[in-house]
Design a protein around this motif. Sequence first.
Motif, PDB file in Angstrom:
ATOM      1  N   ILE A  49       0.853  -1.065   0.073  1.00 34.27           N
ATOM      2  CA  ILE A  49      -0.011   0.109  -0.024  1.00 34.27           C
ATOM      3  C   ILE A  49       0.944   1.346   0.002  1.00 34.27           C
ATOM      4  CG2 ILE A  49      -1.603   1.338   1.413  1.00 34.27           C
ATOM      5  CD1 ILE A  49      -2.821  -1.336   2.358  1.00 34.27           C
ATOM      6  N   GLN A  50       2.133   1.122   0.761  1.00 34.68           N
ATOM      7  CA  GLN A  50       2.679   2.293   0.890  1.00 34.68           C
ATOM      8  C   GLN A  50       3.605   2.469  -0.745  1.00 34.68           C
ATOM      9  OE1 GLN A  50       3.053   4.715   3.123  1.00 34.68           O
ATOM     10  NE2 GLN A  50       2.537   3.696   4.932  1.00 34.68           N
ATOM     11  N   ALA A  51       3.807   1.506  -1.185  1.00 30.73           N
ATOM     12  CA  ALA A  51       4.524   1.643  -2.491  1.00 30.73           C
ATOM     13  C   ALA A  51       3.818   2.300  -3.509  1.00 30.73           C
ATOM     14  CB  ALA A  51       5.151   0.040  -2.966  1.00 30.73           C
ATOM     15  N   SER A  52       2.380   1.819  -3.339  1.00 31.82           N
ATOM     16  CA  SER A  52       1.282   2.365  -4.270  1.00 31.82           C
ATOM     17  C   SER A  52       1.120   3.919  -4.044  1.00 31.82           C
ATOM     18  CB  SER A  52       0.078   1.806  -4.305  1.00 31.82           C
ATOM     19  OG  SER A  52      -1.025   2.290  -4.820  1.00 31.82           O
ATOM     20  N   ALA A  53       1.146   4.312  -2.735  1.00 32.86           N
ATOM     21  CA  ALA A  53       1.217   5.810  -2.568  1.00 32.86           C
ATOM     22  C   ALA A  53       2.221   6.361  -2.827  1.00 32.86           C
ATOM     23  CB  ALA A  53       0.923   5.907  -0.885  1.00 32.86           C
ATOM     24  N   CYS A  54       3.487   5.678  -2.661  1.00 29.33           N
ATOM     25  CA  CYS A  54       4.721   6.402  -3.211  1.00 29.33           C
ATOM     26  C   CYS A  54       4.738   6.555  -4.748  1.00 29.33           C
ATOM     27  CB  CYS A  54       5.886   5.469  -2.677  1.00 29.33           C
ATOM     28  SG  CYS A  54       7.233   6.144  -3.385  1.00 29.33           S
ATOM     29  N   ARG A  55       4.044   5.628  -5.561  1.00 28.93           N
ATOM     30  CA  ARG A  55       3.980   5.867  -7.092  1.00 28.93           C
ATOM     31  C   ARG A  55       3.394   6.891  -7.197  1.00 28.93           C
ATOM     32  NH1 ARG A  55       0.220   4.246 -10.175  1.00 28.93           N
ATOM     33  NH2 ARG A  55      -0.487   2.757  -8.611  1.00 28.93           N
ATOM     34  N   ARG A  56       2.121   6.950  -6.640  1.00 25.23           N
ATOM     35  CA  ARG A  56       1.122   8.275  -7.075  1.00 25.23           C
ATOM     36  C   ARG A  56       1.772   9.308  -6.767  1.00 25.23           C
ATOM     37  NH1 ARG A  56      -2.567   4.436  -5.206  1.00 25.23           N
ATOM     38  NH2 ARG A  56      -2.710   5.303  -3.062  1.00 25.23           N
ATOM     39  N   ALA A  57       2.534   9.530  -5.578  1.00 23.70           N
ATOM     40  CA  ALA A  57       3.356  10.753  -5.022  1.00 23.70           C
ATOM     41  C   ALA A  57       4.354  11.295  -5.977  1.00 23.70           C
ATOM     42  CB  ALA A  57       3.578  10.603  -3.729  1.00 23.70           C
ATOM     43  N   LEU A  58       4.883  10.262  -6.684  1.00 26.47           N
ATOM     44  CA  LEU A  58       6.131  10.443  -7.517  1.00 26.47           C
ATOM     45  C   LEU A  58       5.536  11.263  -8.700  1.00 26.47           C
ATOM     46  CD1 LEU A  58       8.538   7.316  -7.059  1.00 26.47           C
ATOM     47  CD2 LEU A  58       8.768   9.736  -6.351  1.00 26.47           C
ATOM     48  N   GLU A  59       4.501  10.691  -9.048  1.00 26.81           N
ATOM     49  CA  GLU A  59       3.894  11.340 -10.299  1.00 26.81           C
ATOM     50  C   GLU A  59       3.381  12.725 -10.041  1.00 26.81           C
ATOM     51  OE1 GLU A  59       1.005   8.711 -11.395  1.00 26.81           O
ATOM     52  OE2 GLU A  59       2.022   7.000 -12.027  1.00 26.81           O
ATOM     53  N   LYS A  60       2.702  13.143  -9.113  1.00 32.02           N
ATOM     54  CA  LYS A  60       2.221  14.550  -8.745  1.00 32.02           C
ATOM     55  C   LYS A  60       3.200  15.116  -7.785  1.00 32.02           C
ATOM     56  CE  LYS A  60      -2.335  12.417  -8.960  1.00 32.02           C
ATOM     57  NZ  LYS A  60      -3.619  12.320  -8.182  1.00 32.02           N
ATOM     58  N   ASP A  61       3.666  14.706  -6.700  1.00 32.21           N
ATOM     59  CA  ASP A  61       4.522  15.730  -5.864  1.00 32.21           C
ATOM     60  C   ASP A  61       5.633  14.753  -5.370  1.00 32.21           C
ATOM     61  OD1 ASP A  61       5.597  17.511  -4.213  1.00 32.21           O
ATOM     62  OD2 ASP A  61       3.903  17.981  -2.899  1.00 32.21           O
TER      63      ASP A  61
ATOM     64  N   PRO B   3       7.995  10.186   2.972  1.00 30.17           N
ATOM     65  CA  PRO B   3       7.472   9.373   4.127  1.00 30.17           C
ATOM     66  C   PRO B   3       6.938   7.992   3.776  1.00 30.17           C
ATOM     67  CG  PRO B   3       6.395  11.489   3.944  1.00 30.17           C
ATOM     68  CD  PRO B   3       7.347  11.390   2.743  1.00 30.17           C
ATOM     69  N   ALA B   4       6.582   7.815   2.598  1.00 27.98           N
ATOM     70  CA  ALA B   4       6.110   6.581   2.000  1.00 27.98           C
ATOM     71  C   ALA B   4       7.231   5.620   1.962  1.00 27.98           C
ATOM     72  CB  ALA B   4       5.303   6.861   0.638  1.00 27.98           C
ATOM     73  N   LEU B   5       8.162   6.027   1.377  1.00 31.62           N
ATOM     74  CA  LEU B   5       9.576   5.257   1.317  1.00 31.62           C
ATOM     75  C   LEU B   5      10.041   4.956   2.405  1.00 31.62           C
ATOM     76  CD1 LEU B   5      11.364   7.084  -1.964  1.00 31.62           C
ATOM     77  CD2 LEU B   5      10.237   5.035  -1.646  1.00 31.62           C
ATOM     78  N   ILE B   6      10.072   5.893   3.499  1.00 35.31           N
ATOM     79  CA  ILE B   6      10.481   5.524   4.789  1.00 35.31           C
ATOM     80  C   ILE B   6       9.740   4.415   5.383  1.00 35.31           C
ATOM     81  CG2 ILE B   6      10.937   6.694   7.189  1.00 35.31           C
ATOM     82  CD1 ILE B   6      11.577   9.356   5.958  1.00 35.31           C
ATOM     83  N   ALA B   7       8.538   4.700   5.446  1.00 33.39           N
ATOM     84  CA  ALA B   7       7.403   3.432   5.939  1.00 33.39           C
ATOM     85  C   ALA B   7       7.796   2.269   5.366  1.00 33.39           C
ATOM     86  CB  ALA B   7       6.165   3.974   5.714  1.00 33.39           C
TER      87      ALA B   7
END
Length: 422
Positions: A239-251, A257-261
Amino acid sequence: MPSWKVEEWRRPGPTAKQRRTDLWVGVSVAAVAVFSLFLLRSAGYLDNERSPVVGEQIFWAVLTTLPLAWRRRAPELVAALISVGFILGQVRFSPEQVVTTYALCAAIYTLGAWGQDRQRARNLRLLIIAVMFGWLTVSYALYHDAVSANLSGSSGELPELWSAIFLGYLQNIVYFAFTYLMGDAAWHAVWRRHQLQRQAEELRAAQAAAAGRAVLDERVRIARELHDVVAHHVSVMGIQASACRRALEKDPAKAAPALIAIEQGARTAVDELHRMLGALRSSEAETDTAPGAGIDRVEEIVERAREAGLEVHFGTYGDPVALPESLSQAAYRIVQESVTNTLKHSGAGTLDLRIRYLADELELDIADDGHGGTGAGRNGMGLIGMRERVAVHNGTLEHGRRGGRGFRVRARLPYQKARTTA
């Protein structure tokens, strides 16, 4: 294996070695009987005008002894032949009784020890014994004069002839009773040995089955532990990786934080695996004292769920008590599996987790607002593991869709409060 009754059991036939031994015994006994016959003739014991020629005397001696060569292969036939030969030898006044008497004894004994049909063996032995006593009675009736002539006088209180007759009966009773009972005792001894061997085989089979079940139980336990340990952390990491992927695309800045988690989750998963594998490799005593996850670490699960994006409402109610380690660990795993299912399958946004210390049981209540599915179905590994853990502690487990939206798991685990002394 079948459990034979005494009368139904059939003794295995003689081995090849036993058959060879019987052959040598039969030939040897026949030779000794012929030699004894010549000794009796030379000593004058068979000097009678009614005695047959030497060839016939040899025939009756051999007929009464040689069948012993097949005594264990055909005990009924051998007993019948020797009995007939024994009586006919006396009828023909060729009574070689020094060896043939023991041959008759061996035949009756073998019939009792090796007869396959127990009822028939019993009846045939009784028939032979009855015939022998009948012949003894006929002999006394026909030749009582000869018996009286051989008596040399006595100083006893009873008549000589009747004393000799009753003594003959007494000797034969002891002789045949001993032979009969010894045959039965030998057969029962072999039957008991067979029973012990059968029980030993059943015990070995039971031990092998128990060992197989133990291996299967251990595999199930390892599979359950791997599922509990790995699935939770990997689900959160996914789930964190999915959030990280979306964050990398937008911001991209929000991806940190997602990578740290993810990094923390990976480390925690590895630590848990090392701990579990170390417990599996250690001895029983070491495993019992190895530290494990317990109810006091539930907040770690809550934090990871929040990091994964869930809104978690967590509360502990009642006065916490010291729980047995196994129960505390079971409670932790139930909460962990419930949260994992919520993260993986429910699509929920909110999770409500409540731990209640009731009068004599611990209640775990985990509910979410997802679409109400577990993804793995009612018999998934996670729910099976929960049921097993609850059953071990004589607890109860409820799970299923909630009335509105979401899925709920409620487990109750009985415990006993520790007694305190003033």
